[in-house]
Enzyme design. Structure first.
Site, PDB file in Angstrom:
ATOM      1  N   GLY A  62      -6.448   5.727   7.090  1.00 20.07           N
ATOM      2  CA  GLY A  62      -5.575   6.384   8.060  1.00 20.07           C
ATOM      3  C   GLY A  62      -4.797   7.529   7.437  1.00 20.07           C
ATOM      4  CE  LYS A  63      -4.010  14.299   8.035  1.00 19.45           C
ATOM      5  NZ  LYS A  63      -4.179  15.472   8.266  1.00 19.45           N
ATOM      6  CB  SER A  65       4.474  12.277   8.263  1.00 18.68           C
ATOM      7  OG  SER A  65       4.650  11.359   9.258  1.00 18.68           O
ATOM      8  N   GLY A  67       0.723  11.777   3.865  1.00 14.93           N
ATOM      9  CA  GLY A  67      -0.509  11.667   3.098  1.00 14.93           C
ATOM     10  C   GLY A  67      -1.578  10.845   3.798  1.00 14.93           C
ATOM     11  CG  ASP A 187      10.012   5.972   9.270  1.00 17.04           C
ATOM     12  OD1 ASP A 187      10.305   6.159  10.470  1.00 17.04           O
ATOM     13  OD2 ASP A 187       9.014   6.476   8.731  1.00 17.04           O
TER      14      ASP A 187
HETATM   15  N1  LIG Z   1      -1.426  -1.057   2.995  1.00 15.57           N
HETATM   16  C1  LIG Z   1      -2.267  -0.643   3.936  1.00 15.57           C
HETATM   17  N2  LIG Z   1      -3.369  -1.342   4.237  1.00 15.57           N
HETATM   18  C2  LIG Z   1      -4.219  -0.931   5.206  1.00 15.57           C
HETATM   19  N3  LIG Z   1      -4.030   0.178   5.941  1.00 15.57           N
HETATM   20  C3  LIG Z   1      -2.950   0.931   5.692  1.00 15.57           C
HETATM   21  C4  LIG Z   1      -2.015   0.570   4.676  1.00 15.57           C
HETATM   22  N4  LIG Z   1      -1.018   1.490   4.664  1.00 15.57           N
HETATM   23  C5  LIG Z   1      -1.319   2.383   5.614  1.00 15.57           C
HETATM   24  N5  LIG Z   1      -2.471   2.065   6.246  1.00 15.57           N
HETATM   25  C6  LIG Z   1      -3.115   2.800   7.330  1.00 15.57           C
HETATM   26  O1  LIG Z   1      -2.989   4.186   7.075  1.00 15.57           O
HETATM   27  C7  LIG Z   1      -2.362   4.855   8.160  1.00 15.57           C
HETATM   28  C8  LIG Z   1      -1.387   5.893   7.633  1.00 15.57           C
HETATM   29  O2  LIG Z   1      -0.299   5.212   7.052  1.00 15.57           O
HETATM   30  P1  LIG Z   1       1.047   5.943   6.640  1.00 15.57           P
HETATM   31  O3  LIG Z   1       2.001   4.882   6.218  1.00 15.57           O
HETATM   32  O4  LIG Z   1       0.738   7.009   5.666  1.00 15.57           O
HETATM   33  O5  LIG Z   1       1.493   6.685   7.957  1.00 15.57           O
HETATM   34  P2  LIG Z   1       2.111   6.172   9.345  1.00 15.57           P
HETATM   35  O6  LIG Z   1       3.089   5.079   9.095  1.00 15.57           O
HETATM   36  O7  LIG Z   1       0.994   5.836  10.292  1.00 15.57           O
HETATM   37  O8  LIG Z   1       2.851   7.481   9.878  1.00 15.57           O
HETATM   38  P3  LIG Z   1       4.154   8.135   9.266  1.00 15.57           P
HETATM   39  O9  LIG Z   1       3.801   8.685   7.926  1.00 15.57           O
HETATM   40  O10 LIG Z   1       4.486   9.192  10.232  1.00 15.57           O
HETATM   41  O11 LIG Z   1       5.215   7.087   9.187  1.00 15.57           O
HETATM   42  C9  LIG Z   1      -1.695   3.801   8.994  1.00 15.57           C
HETATM   43  O12 LIG Z   1      -1.837   4.090  10.342  1.00 15.57           O
HETATM   44  C10 LIG Z   1      -2.398   2.511   8.629  1.00 15.57           C
HETATM   45  O13 LIG Z   1      -3.361   2.205   9.615  1.00 15.57           O
END
Ligand SMILES: Nc1ncnc2c1ncn2[C@@H]1O[C@H](COP(=O)(O)OP(=O)(O)OP(=O)(O)O)[C@@H](O)[C@H]1O
Length: 488
Positions: A62-63, A65, A67, A187
């Protein structure tokens, strides 16, 4: 009501003027301490490159804000982890006015290397690449996010599961607030709640979190941050940030869990979940805020107590919001009710408490009932050294609650705002709602009757609670004893 001037450079963050009871802090800290000291691993870039198959599309999870996230197979496949690769952007700094600038990744490493908890997405290690970018290796969460489950799943979670998730996240936030040096997450939102292999909710994404005390320079010079729709409307001035800002965001999360709608959703009127839900809760119209895909819980007391708890968390007056310990205790009681609706319902029938027909004012009493049941439980629990927070009085009174944003389908975090594009519509605030709730005075004879019956029912409730707590503690203990997924 002014709300989030997103380039509020002058705003200063401070830490935890609330919940600052040294005695309880000590006890909780000891309880939350991991059994063994944990080790943060140093990974090499080639190691992570290999583990993610060259950060391939196949490994892409996933992506966000800040990275992108990849699935990684480490230690010859014995350790499955998630690697967070952040964008190197010098404008992204959570402490922008300080000499020691910190990117969200550095911040996350700093905080998660000091705190581990079974309800957090814990840090396993990190790596620095040739361009000085930090890559985080965190526990892999195979079942997506709470956001996905609530908004994208064809099988929406049941009430039992929703309340379990809410309680688990409340415990995670409570652990952060009660840490030796408190941490404010800043957050809390459904997309930052990830679901592990055992279908437990874990709080992740500490990119914006703040760890420290009021006097810490780095904490003091941190501008406001968070996600629109979840952000505390009172977090505007230098002294505004406190653990209660997390409580507000948690309240939004709770309303989202109850209703299955987004924090801001133009398909609803008003679009803000607070402006939409709180007036309904104040009218005692609890069924209208339930996710229509699953309907109301069997025990009407469950939704009533849950809704009132959420409404209290999102109160505009910071001081009137409950602390996370109180939230956890309230959710524990609600959780027991949702697990044994038939016992509670027959109890209610026997003592003649028809909750579903009671107006909102009575629902406030019902909230006190949660609190009282909680006290009963704590009395039982005190024999086993269970600590329950002090309980603030339950009154809604004359208050301004909430705000309405205008559009956000999937909310994104706002860092130090230098990196964030906000158009006028997103930062505009609509007028707030002011509702005066008259307090109901019970006649003497009626209150005496109710009191007599309530005491009887509470004795039974306390026994049921004790039984259920024992079961809970057993599973919680098993979970705590489970080794963390760290291979050394
Ligand atoms: N530890 C993890 N295990 C599995 N998938 C993950 C994990 N961390 C993040 N992801 C996946 O990667 C995506 C991006 O996560 P990230 O925390 O970077 O951003 P976000 O929380 O979706 O958005 P923002 O950065 O705006 O808070 C998520 O939607 C999630 O599905």
């Amino acid at each position: 009501m002014g709300f989030l001037s997103c380039n509020a450079e002058s705003t200063i963050a401070t830490c935890d003027p609330y919940n600052w009871d040294c005695k309880s802090r000590k006890k909780k800290t000891n309880r939350n301490k991991p059994n063994k000291p944990f080790k943060i691993r140093d990974f090499t870039y080639p190691e992570l490159l290999k583990a993610t198959k060259g950060f391939s599309a196949e490994s892409f999870l996933g992506k966000g804000s800040h990275g992108t996230v990849y699935k990684a197979s480490l230690d010859d496949g014995k350790l499955i982890a998630a690697v967070k690769k952040t964008y190197r952007n010098p404008s992204i700094s959570i402490h922008s006015n300080c000499t020691t600038c910190t990117t969200p990744a550095e911040n996350e490493i700093e905080i998660l290397s000091r705190i581990q908890h079974p309800r957090l997405v814990n840090l396993i290690g990190f790596c620095v690449d040739s361009k000085d970018r930090k890559l985080l290796v965190v526990e892999y969460m195979p079942n997506g996010s709470l956001y996905d489950l609530l908004h994208c799943s064809s099988r929406p979670p049941s009430w039992t599961r929703r309340i379990r998730f809410a309680l688990q996240i409340a415990k995670a936030v409570q652990a952060l607030h009660l840490a030796n040096t408190p941490v404010i997450h800043r957050d809390i939102k459904s997309s930052n709640v990830l679901i592990d292999e055992n279908w437990n909710a874990r709080l992740g994404d500490f990119g914006l979190a703040l760890r420290g005390h009021v006097e810490d320079v780095r904490v003091k010079c941190t501008p406001p941050a968070g996600t629109l729709g979840y952000l505390d409307p009172g977090y505007l001035a230098p002294s505004d940030l406190s653990t209660k800002s997390d409580v507000f965001s948690f309240g939004i999360l709770l309303l989202e869990v109850i209703s299955g709608r987004n924090a801001i959703d133009v398909n609803y009127s008003p679009p803000s979940i607070v402006d939409w839900a709180v007036p309904l809760i104040k009218r005692g119209d609890f069924s209208s805020i339930c996710d229509h895909r699953i309907g109301s819980p069997v025990d009407p007391g469950v939704i009533k107590n849950l809704a009132i708890l959420a409404a209290r968390c999102v109160r505009s007056t910071t001081e009137k919001r409950p602390g996370m310990t109180e939230v956890v205790e309230g959710l524990k009681i609600i959780s027991k009710r949702v697990h044994a609706p038939h016992i509670w319902n027959s109890l209610r029938r026997r003592v003649g408490l028809a909750e579903e027909s009671r107006p909102f004012e009575a629902a406030i009493d019902s909230n006190e009932e949660v609190v009282n049941a909680n006290k009963a439980t704590s009395r039982v629990g005190s024999r086993r050294n269970r600590k329950v927070s002090s309980v603030s009085s339950v009154e809604f009174g004359n208050e301004t609650i909430g705000w309405a944003g205008e559009r956000v389908i999937r909310s994104k975090s706002i860092g130090s705002f230098g990196d964030t594009k906000l158009d006028g519509s997103e930062s505009r605030r609509n007028a707030s709602v002011a509702v005066k709730i008259p307090l109901v005075k019970l006649s003497k004879s009626r209150s005496t009757g109710v009191l007599h019956r309530s005491i009887k029912s509470r004795e039974i409730e306390a026994s049921i609670s004790e039984l259920l707590i024992r079961l809970d503690e057993k599973s919680e203990k098993e979970m705590q004893e489970k080794p963390l997924v760290i291979s050394i």
